[in-house]
Design an enzyme around this catalytic site. Sequence first.
Site, PDB file in Angstrom:
ATOM      1  N   ALA A  70      39.675  34.749  40.363  1.00 54.56           N
ATOM      2  CA  ALA A  70      39.708  33.323  40.014  1.00 54.56           C
ATOM      3  C   ALA A  70      39.198  32.542  41.227  1.00 54.56           C
ATOM      4  CB  ALA A  70      41.105  32.875  39.584  1.00 54.56           C
ATOM      5  N   GLY A 117      37.413  28.118  48.530  1.00 55.92           N
ATOM      6  CA  GLY A 117      38.280  28.623  49.597  1.00 55.92           C
ATOM      7  C   GLY A 117      38.000  30.105  49.833  1.00 55.92           C
ATOM      8  N   HIS A 118      37.941  30.871  48.740  1.00 51.72           N
ATOM      9  CA  HIS A 118      37.594  32.300  48.858  1.00 51.72           C
ATOM     10  C   HIS A 118      36.203  32.448  49.475  1.00 51.72           C
ATOM     11  CE1 HIS A 118      40.358  32.662  45.188  1.00 51.72           C
ATOM     12  NE2 HIS A 118      40.941  33.434  46.083  1.00 51.72           N
ATOM     13  N   GLN A 136      44.359  30.455  56.001  1.00 52.70           N
ATOM     14  CA  GLN A 136      45.553  29.774  56.531  1.00 52.70           C
ATOM     15  C   GLN A 136      46.407  29.175  55.417  1.00 52.70           C
ATOM     16  OE1 GLN A 136      45.019  26.384  59.316  1.00 52.70           O
ATOM     17  NE2 GLN A 136      47.006  25.760  58.480  1.00 52.70           N
ATOM     18  N   LYS A 137      45.771  28.923  54.268  1.00 50.60           N
ATOM     19  CA  LYS A 137      46.496  28.403  53.100  1.00 50.60           C
ATOM     20  C   LYS A 137      47.779  29.203  52.855  1.00 50.60           C
ATOM     21  CE  LYS A 137      46.970  27.037  48.627  1.00 50.60           C
ATOM     22  NZ  LYS A 137      47.613  28.167  48.016  1.00 50.60           N
ATOM     23  N   GLN A 141      51.903  34.546  54.677  1.00 43.35           N
ATOM     24  CA  GLN A 141      51.244  35.814  54.332  1.00 43.35           C
ATOM     25  C   GLN A 141      50.437  36.346  55.523  1.00 43.35           C
ATOM     26  OE1 GLN A 141      49.424  36.764  50.386  1.00 43.35           O
ATOM     27  NE2 GLN A 141      47.526  36.239  51.414  1.00 43.35           N
ATOM     28  N   SER A 163      43.172  26.423  45.171  1.00 43.19           N
ATOM     29  CA  SER A 163      44.008  27.562  44.797  1.00 43.19           C
ATOM     30  C   SER A 163      43.642  27.999  43.391  1.00 43.19           C
ATOM     31  CB  SER A 163      45.479  27.145  44.842  1.00 43.19           C
ATOM     32  OG  SER A 163      46.271  28.081  44.148  1.00 43.19           O
ATOM     33  N   SER A 164      43.709  29.298  43.151  1.00 40.28           N
ATOM     34  CA  SER A 164      43.438  29.798  41.797  1.00 40.28           C
ATOM     35  C   SER A 164      44.420  29.191  40.800  1.00 40.28           C
ATOM     36  CB  SER A 164      43.572  31.318  41.768  1.00 40.28           C
ATOM     37  OG  SER A 164      42.717  31.881  42.727  1.00 40.28           O
TER      38      SER A 164
HETATM   39  P1  AMP Z   1      44.173  34.965  46.651  1.00 38.09           P
HETATM   40  O1  AMP Z   1      43.056  35.328  45.725  1.00 38.09           O
HETATM   41  O2  AMP Z   1      44.898  33.711  46.268  1.00 38.09           O
HETATM   42  O3  AMP Z   1      45.094  36.134  46.927  1.00 38.09           O
HETATM   43  O4  AMP Z   1      43.502  34.594  48.046  1.00 38.09           O
HETATM   44  C1  AMP Z   1      42.623  35.476  48.692  1.00 38.09           C
HETATM   45  C2  AMP Z   1      42.395  34.964  50.097  1.00 38.09           C
HETATM   46  O5  AMP Z   1      41.828  33.654  50.037  1.00 38.09           O
HETATM   47  C3  AMP Z   1      43.696  34.859  50.913  1.00 38.09           C
HETATM   48  O6  AMP Z   1      43.438  35.264  52.253  1.00 38.09           O
HETATM   49  C4  AMP Z   1      43.979  33.368  50.847  1.00 38.09           C
HETATM   50  O7  AMP Z   1      44.754  32.885  51.924  1.00 38.09           O
HETATM   51  C5  AMP Z   1      42.585  32.785  50.864  1.00 38.09           C
HETATM   52  N1  AMP Z   1      42.584  31.425  50.327  1.00 38.09           N
HETATM   53  C6  AMP Z   1      43.185  30.993  49.197  1.00 38.09           C
HETATM   54  N2  AMP Z   1      43.020  29.669  49.057  1.00 38.09           N
HETATM   55  C7  AMP Z   1      42.311  29.248  50.125  1.00 38.09           C
HETATM   56  C8  AMP Z   1      41.834  27.979  50.564  1.00 38.09           C
HETATM   57  N3  AMP Z   1      42.046  26.862  49.872  1.00 38.09           N
HETATM   58  N4  AMP Z   1      41.125  27.910  51.729  1.00 38.09           N
HETATM   59  C9  AMP Z   1      40.898  29.047  52.451  1.00 38.09           C
HETATM   60  N5  AMP Z   1      41.318  30.279  52.086  1.00 38.09           N
HETATM   61  C10 AMP Z   1      42.021  30.372  50.945  1.00 38.09           C
END
Ligand code: AMP
Length: 280
Positions: A32, A36-37, A150-151, A155, A187-188
């Site tokens: 998703a 950010g990703h 850092q979001k 974690q 965020s997803s």
């Molecule tokens: P997730 O798919 O939510 O598990 O996130 C995968 C990676 O993307 C993790 O290292 C998160 O911290 C990072 N991430 C999620 N949202 C953001 C964001 N808004 N800005 C930067 N990195 C993000």
Amino acid sequence: MIVFKKLAHLQSFLEKKRLSGAKIGFVPTMGAMHQGHISLITASKANTNITVSSIFVNPTQFNDPKDFEKYPITIEKDIDMLELAGCDALLLPSIADMYPNGTKNLPHYDLGFVETVLDGKYRPGHFQGVCQVVHRLLDIVKPDVLFLGQKDYQQCMVIKKMIALTGLSTSINICPTLRETDGLAMSSRNMRLNTEERKKAVLIFQTLQFVKQQIKSGYLNDIKERAFNYLNAEGFKADYIEIANAENLHLQEFWDGKMPLVILAAAYLNEVRLIDNMLH
Ligand code: AMP
């Protein structure tokens, strides 16, 4: 970008790259995708020679089964976005490949305090699940550098601890939080917000900003309480809004005016749980 569904195929691809001296960067995700990703992919491309990403919605880190069932899946769009960003390889593992012996007897990590505070308190077992999946992925990919956002502040600390405990040699690069134009952290889970909720969601960011501006040396309880009550009065169900030592996440009731701080919030908007944080 090469899409790998089989672990062994990715591993032999990476082995060849490694032998030719390539530095490997890794961006694990649950898909998703949003910008950010993609910012992590961009950081990896700038700092390494081969960028690998993965999409795996890890069942062992969801303490709430409803949250797992409703986690958004947009795989075709994700692949397009990764390709456009110049990602070199994408791993799409199956649950059976990730957990060949099932999910019952996975390793337990002695994470200490950082596992039980803040999100750890409200999402029991969550950080063990995070460590299990990241450890497994690091064993498969063996990256030189792991890129994290850092979001997910806590974690990052948990993964740092897991890497120290397991003696892995991967280094960590923590990238800044990408935000929508109004300030909402990407965020997803934002995809699950309806129009009204989406408008309201920005209040989390604004509350963090407000707390950041208000923090002065001395007692912090009043400002924390006001922020918590404000979110709840606006229709959130806040789990916490806390001020912690940015280096070890110890919660602070008093500030000496010097210690680096992080302000962290987690709150539900109806069924969707949002988190955000800000350094001070
Ligand atoms: P997730 O798919 O939510 O598990 O996130 C995968 C990676 O993307 C993790 O290292 C998160 O911290 C990072 N991430 C999620 N949202 C953001 C964001 N808004 N800005 C930067 N990195 C993000």
